[in-house]
Design an enzyme around this catalytic site. Structure first.
Site, PDB file in Angstrom:
ATOM      1  N   HIS A 157      64.991  26.475   5.712  1.00 46.27           N
ATOM      2  CA  HIS A 157      64.062  25.717   6.569  1.00 46.27           C
ATOM      3  C   HIS A 157      64.606  25.596   7.997  1.00 46.27           C
ATOM      4  O   HIS A 157      63.844  25.701   8.958  1.00 46.27           O
ATOM      5  CB  HIS A 157      63.777  24.342   5.978  1.00 46.27           C
ATOM      6  CG  HIS A 157      63.125  24.406   4.628  1.00 46.27           C
ATOM      7  ND1 HIS A 157      63.019  23.322   3.807  1.00 46.27           N
ATOM      8  CD2 HIS A 157      62.553  25.442   3.957  1.00 46.27           C
ATOM      9  CE1 HIS A 157      62.411  23.681   2.678  1.00 46.27           C
ATOM     10  NE2 HIS A 157      62.129  24.969   2.741  1.00 46.27           N
ATOM     11  N   HIS A 170      53.769  26.555   3.327  1.00 47.17           N
ATOM     12  CA  HIS A 170      55.207  26.394   3.131  1.00 47.17           C
ATOM     13  C   HIS A 170      55.859  27.705   2.677  1.00 47.17           C
ATOM     14  O   HIS A 170      56.993  28.003   3.045  1.00 47.17           O
ATOM     15  CB  HIS A 170      55.540  25.273   2.147  1.00 47.17           C
ATOM     16  CG  HIS A 170      57.014  25.056   2.066  1.00 47.17           C
ATOM     17  ND1 HIS A 170      57.711  24.327   2.999  1.00 47.17           N
ATOM     18  CD2 HIS A 170      57.953  25.578   1.227  1.00 47.17           C
ATOM     19  CE1 HIS A 170      59.002  24.387   2.721  1.00 47.17           C
ATOM     20  NE2 HIS A 170      59.173  25.139   1.652  1.00 47.17           N
ATOM     21  N   ASP A 195      59.104  29.514   4.294  1.00 48.68           N
ATOM     22  CA  ASP A 195      60.254  30.082   3.582  1.00 48.68           C
ATOM     23  C   ASP A 195      60.478  31.551   3.960  1.00 48.68           C
ATOM     24  O   ASP A 195      61.614  31.990   4.132  1.00 48.68           O
ATOM     25  CB  ASP A 195      60.034  29.993   2.062  1.00 48.68           C
ATOM     26  CG  ASP A 195      60.263  28.592   1.519  1.00 48.68           C
ATOM     27  OD1 ASP A 195      60.934  27.789   2.177  1.00 48.68           O
ATOM     28  OD2 ASP A 195      59.742  28.308   0.417  1.00 48.68           O
ATOM     29  N   HIS A 217      62.125  33.216  -2.906  1.00 43.35           N
ATOM     30  CA  HIS A 217      63.307  33.568  -2.108  1.00 43.35           C
ATOM     31  C   HIS A 217      63.922  34.861  -2.631  1.00 43.35           C
ATOM     32  O   HIS A 217      64.391  35.691  -1.871  1.00 43.35           O
ATOM     33  CB  HIS A 217      64.344  32.437  -2.145  1.00 43.35           C
ATOM     34  CG  HIS A 217      63.873  31.204  -1.438  1.00 43.35           C
ATOM     35  ND1 HIS A 217      63.536  31.201  -0.102  1.00 43.35           N
ATOM     36  CD2 HIS A 217      63.662  29.946  -1.874  1.00 43.35           C
ATOM     37  CE1 HIS A 217      63.157  29.976   0.246  1.00 43.35           C
ATOM     38  NE2 HIS A 217      63.210  29.206  -0.813  1.00 43.35           N
TER      39      HIS A 217
HETATM   40 ZN   LIG Z   1      61.071  25.968   1.236  1.00 42.34          ZN
END
Ligand SMILES: [Zn+2]
Length: 305
Positions: free
Chosen positions: A78, A234, A238, A261
């Site tokens: 972040h 969001h 990321d 991720h």
């Molecule tokens: Zn995140």
């Protein structure tokens, strides 16, 4: 667009680490051209340093964790998103703990602090990774694709939860759009998962103050959502943070489906290995003259594997 940037002055803040539940102090200091974004574990003897680079990723479960020489630093994504989103190329980020503070679960506190500190231009051209050919990667029902074009991210997620279901969001990348459309979007989780994690001693700092939490029917946070499609926004946040691990801004159109991720970081490695699909590019002729000198600098953290 043309010149590298750093902070105009140092800034400090502290906040709770999501997993430890403990307070962590952070100082971000300006750095010279070609320094890149580097973290310092200021709480450890010798204050070891780690370059924010995809070759230093050691774990991608729930957050992006960097590691080098036996120490690690978690939840870097972040803050990296805010730095990249605002166009900060060089900074030294001293962290007094094993994870970055979660703040409110978004990147808005970071982009606010960076904006307040102000940015300074450095006398070195900024180089980019210019996409020349499409590259695609699929893994089960997850996929990621980059193609030549104006920098943008289009993200699609698909959850069975009635409040999320299928969400798609597209944004062209620039400081203004990042700050207004992406940075305020908070991380999200499901109540059952949160309880399970806390039973295992994880997510001890997790609360309705730093995540959107959903039960079977809806959002538990008293204030509700910040955007109807906050979850997919969001995911873009990321992706911006994980993409910062390229070391250079990406000039290309990115599309992601049901990403994580792990997918983002796997894709970066794959992309960098396909050397005919991209090149390092400097926008102006005058700046290009300095490109060969630039390529000798350690910003890459070593040649791509
Ligand atoms: Zn995140």
């Amino acid at each position: 667009m043309l010149w590298q940037k750093t902070l105009a002055q140092p800034l400090s803040f502290s906040g709770i680490g999501l997993h430890s539940g403990r307070s962590v102090n952070v100082t971000i200091a300006p750095a010279g051209a070609n320094h890149g974004l580097r973290f310092v574990r200021a709480d450890l003897p010798g204050k070891p340093e780690i370059l924010a680079h995809y070759t230093r990723v050691v774990n991608t479960t729930r957050a992006t964790t960097l590691g080098e020489g036996g120490f690690t630093l978690s939840t870097v994504e972040h803050l990296l998103a805010a730095l990249r989103g605002l166009g900060v190329d060089n900074a030294r980020i001293k962290v007094e703990g094993p994870e970055l503070p979660i703040m409110d679960g978004s990147a808005a506190p970071f982009s606010g602090l960076l904006t307040a500190a102000g940015l300074r231009q450095l006398p070195w051209p900024r180089a980019y990774i210019l996409i020349r050919k499409p590259v695609e990667f699929k893994q089960g029902d997850q996929w990621m694709r980059v193609s030549p074009g104006k920098p943008s991210i289009t993200y699609t997620i698909d959850f069975t939860h009635p409040l999320i279901r299928r969400q798609r969001y597209s944004v062209s990348l620039g400081t203004e759009s990042f700050c207004s459309e992406i940075a305020p979007a908070r991380t999200f989780g499901f109540l059952k998962e949160v309880q399970h994690l806390q039973n295992q001693g994880l997510a001890l700092g997790g609360s309705l103050d730093n995540a959107v939490v959903l039960d079977d029917n809806g959002v538990l946070n008293p204030g509700g959502l910040r955007f109807p499609e906050e979850c997919v926004r969001h995911k873009i946040l990321d992706a911006v943070g994980d993409l910062a691990l390229l070391g250079l801004p990406l000039l290309g159109r990115l599309e992601v489906g049901r990403g994580s991720h792990e997918l983002h970081c796997t894709f970066l490695q794959l992309l960098m290995r396909q050397e005919t699909a991209w090149r390092v590019w400097v926008p102006t002729p005058q700046a290009r003259q300095r490109q060969s000198a630039w390529l000798q600098t350690p910003l890459w953290g070593g040649a791509p594997a």
